[in-house]
Design an enzyme around this catalytic site. Sequence first.
Site, PDB file in Angstrom:
ATOM      1  N   ASP A   1     -10.194  23.264  13.323  1.00 43.14           N
ATOM      2  CA  ASP A   1     -10.183  24.720  13.235  1.00 43.14           C
ATOM      3  C   ASP A   1      -9.177  25.108  12.143  1.00 43.14           C
ATOM      4  OD1 ASP A   1     -10.280  27.429  13.817  1.00 43.14           O
ATOM      5  OD2 ASP A   1      -9.559  27.264  15.856  1.00 43.14           O
TER       6      ASP A   1
ATOM      7  N   ASP B   1     -13.841  22.583  25.588  1.00 40.58           N
ATOM      8  CA  ASP B   1     -13.632  23.408  26.780  1.00 40.58           C
ATOM      9  C   ASP B   1     -13.282  24.852  26.453  1.00 40.58           C
ATOM     10  OD1 ASP B   1     -10.972  22.742  25.758  1.00 40.58           O
ATOM     11  OD2 ASP B   1     -10.228  23.672  27.593  1.00 40.58           O
TER      12      ASP B   1
ATOM     13  N   GLU C   1     -11.970  13.442  16.093  1.00 37.69           N
ATOM     14  CA  GLU C   1     -11.654  14.770  16.625  1.00 37.69           C
ATOM     15  C   GLU C   1     -12.920  15.477  17.088  1.00 37.69           C
ATOM     16  OE1 GLU C   1      -9.887  16.749  17.949  1.00 37.69           O
ATOM     17  OE2 GLU C   1      -8.114  17.388  16.863  1.00 37.69           O
ATOM     18  N   ASP C   2     -12.755  16.411  18.005  1.00 38.00           N
ATOM     19  CA  ASP C   2     -13.902  17.205  18.432  1.00 38.00           C
ATOM     20  C   ASP C   2     -14.200  18.308  17.415  1.00 38.00           C
ATOM     21  OD1 ASP C   2     -11.526  18.523  19.032  1.00 38.00           O
ATOM     22  OD2 ASP C   2     -12.074  19.057  21.085  1.00 38.00           O
TER      23      ASP C   2
ATOM     24  N   LYS D   1     -14.872  23.853  11.612  1.00 40.10           N
ATOM     25  CA  LYS D   1     -14.867  25.313  11.459  1.00 40.10           C
ATOM     26  C   LYS D   1     -14.138  25.626  10.156  1.00 40.10           C
ATOM     27  CE  LYS D   1     -14.249  27.249  15.883  1.00 40.10           C
ATOM     28  NZ  LYS D   1     -13.418  28.020  16.843  1.00 40.10           N
TER      29      LYS D   1
HETATM   30  P1  IMP Z   1      -6.583  23.372  15.024  1.00 41.28           P
HETATM   31  O1  IMP Z   1      -5.231  22.759  15.142  1.00 41.28           O
HETATM   32  O2  IMP Z   1      -6.523  24.854  14.873  1.00 41.28           O
HETATM   33  O3  IMP Z   1      -7.439  22.740  13.956  1.00 41.28           O
HETATM   34  O4  IMP Z   1      -7.265  23.223  16.419  1.00 41.28           O
HETATM   35  C1  IMP Z   1      -7.936  22.154  16.792  1.00 41.28           C
HETATM   36  C2  IMP Z   1      -8.075  22.139  18.310  1.00 41.28           C
HETATM   37  O5  IMP Z   1      -8.279  23.451  18.875  1.00 41.28           O
HETATM   38  C3  IMP Z   1      -9.306  21.351  18.619  1.00 41.28           C
HETATM   39  O6  IMP Z   1      -9.015  19.977  18.724  1.00 41.28           O
HETATM   40  C4  IMP Z   1      -9.761  21.980  19.912  1.00 41.28           C
HETATM   41  O7  IMP Z   1      -9.108  21.339  20.997  1.00 41.28           O
HETATM   42  C5  IMP Z   1      -9.306  23.407  19.841  1.00 41.28           C
HETATM   43  N1  IMP Z   1     -10.420  24.299  19.400  1.00 41.28           N
HETATM   44  C6  IMP Z   1     -10.558  24.907  18.216  1.00 41.28           C
HETATM   45  N2  IMP Z   1     -11.683  25.626  18.151  1.00 41.28           N
HETATM   46  C7  IMP Z   1     -12.298  25.441  19.340  1.00 41.28           C
HETATM   47  C8  IMP Z   1     -13.550  25.924  19.896  1.00 41.28           C
HETATM   48  O8  IMP Z   1     -14.337  26.649  19.287  1.00 41.28           O
HETATM   49  N3  IMP Z   1     -13.834  25.508  21.154  1.00 41.28           N
HETATM   50  C9  IMP Z   1     -13.013  24.692  21.882  1.00 41.28           C
HETATM   51  N4  IMP Z   1     -11.855  24.219  21.403  1.00 41.28           N
HETATM   52  C10 IMP Z   1     -11.492  24.606  20.147  1.00 41.28           C
HETATM   53 MG    MG Z   2      -9.145  18.592  20.185  1.00 43.47          MG
END
Ligand code: IMP
Ligand code: MG
Length: 178
Positions: A100, A156, A96-97, A128
């Site tokens: 969050d 992005d 994963e990148d 994060k």
């Molecule tokens: P989650 O489901 O909230 O953990 O979100 C994960 C996805 O949200 C990541 O795979 C990213 O594509 C996007 N994302 C979350 N934070 C960022 C950020 O700071 N910059 C860019 N994309 C983000």
């Molecule tokens: Mg992602």
Amino acid sequence: MENIEVLYDELSINERVKELAETIYHKYGKEEVVFICTLKGAVFFACDLLKNYKGDARIEFLRVSSYKGTETTGKVELNLSISKENIQDKNVIIIEDIVDTGHTLAFLNKYISDMKPKSLEICTLLDKKIKREVAINPTYSGFVVDDLFVIGYGLDYNQKYRNLPYIGVLKKTEKISK
Ligand code: IMP
Ligand code: MG
């Protein structure tokens, strides 16, 4: 691109990615690993990680999108799937990148677990941690970041900035929303 503050430059990213590749190799040694790159964000990271990985590896791709309303509940949708034969009884690592809230990985973890891999781990470039809403912990993580919206090296903002070779933070001149 003048409103970007560099958080991790190319050199620091390269060094950390090499370390991650070595740590993973140290664990799996001669056993083959199926790396799953989540599109689009993890593509740069996955390429560099795999180029530095010395063991036997395969690569697969998944694409998910997460929709977020004004409330914190994330709804994750699968846009590109993987067939079970590529996962069952294999050592699998999801790349994963950034993690969050954790909703995306919780979804992916279940999707892949249901295919009965031999083992399943998560490798994220950025974590994060402070934003986590569901209990999900990456096995390997490059850097822990604060509650900032980061871009570059695959990440992005409205599909822009993925091609930056470093990870940066957009300064406040643009309104940031996901
Ligand atoms: P989650 O489901 O909230 O953990 O979100 C994960 C996805 O949200 C990541 O795979 C990213 O594509 C996007 N994302 C979350 N934070 C960022 C950020 O700071 N910059 C860019 N994309 C983000
Ligand atoms: Mg992602």
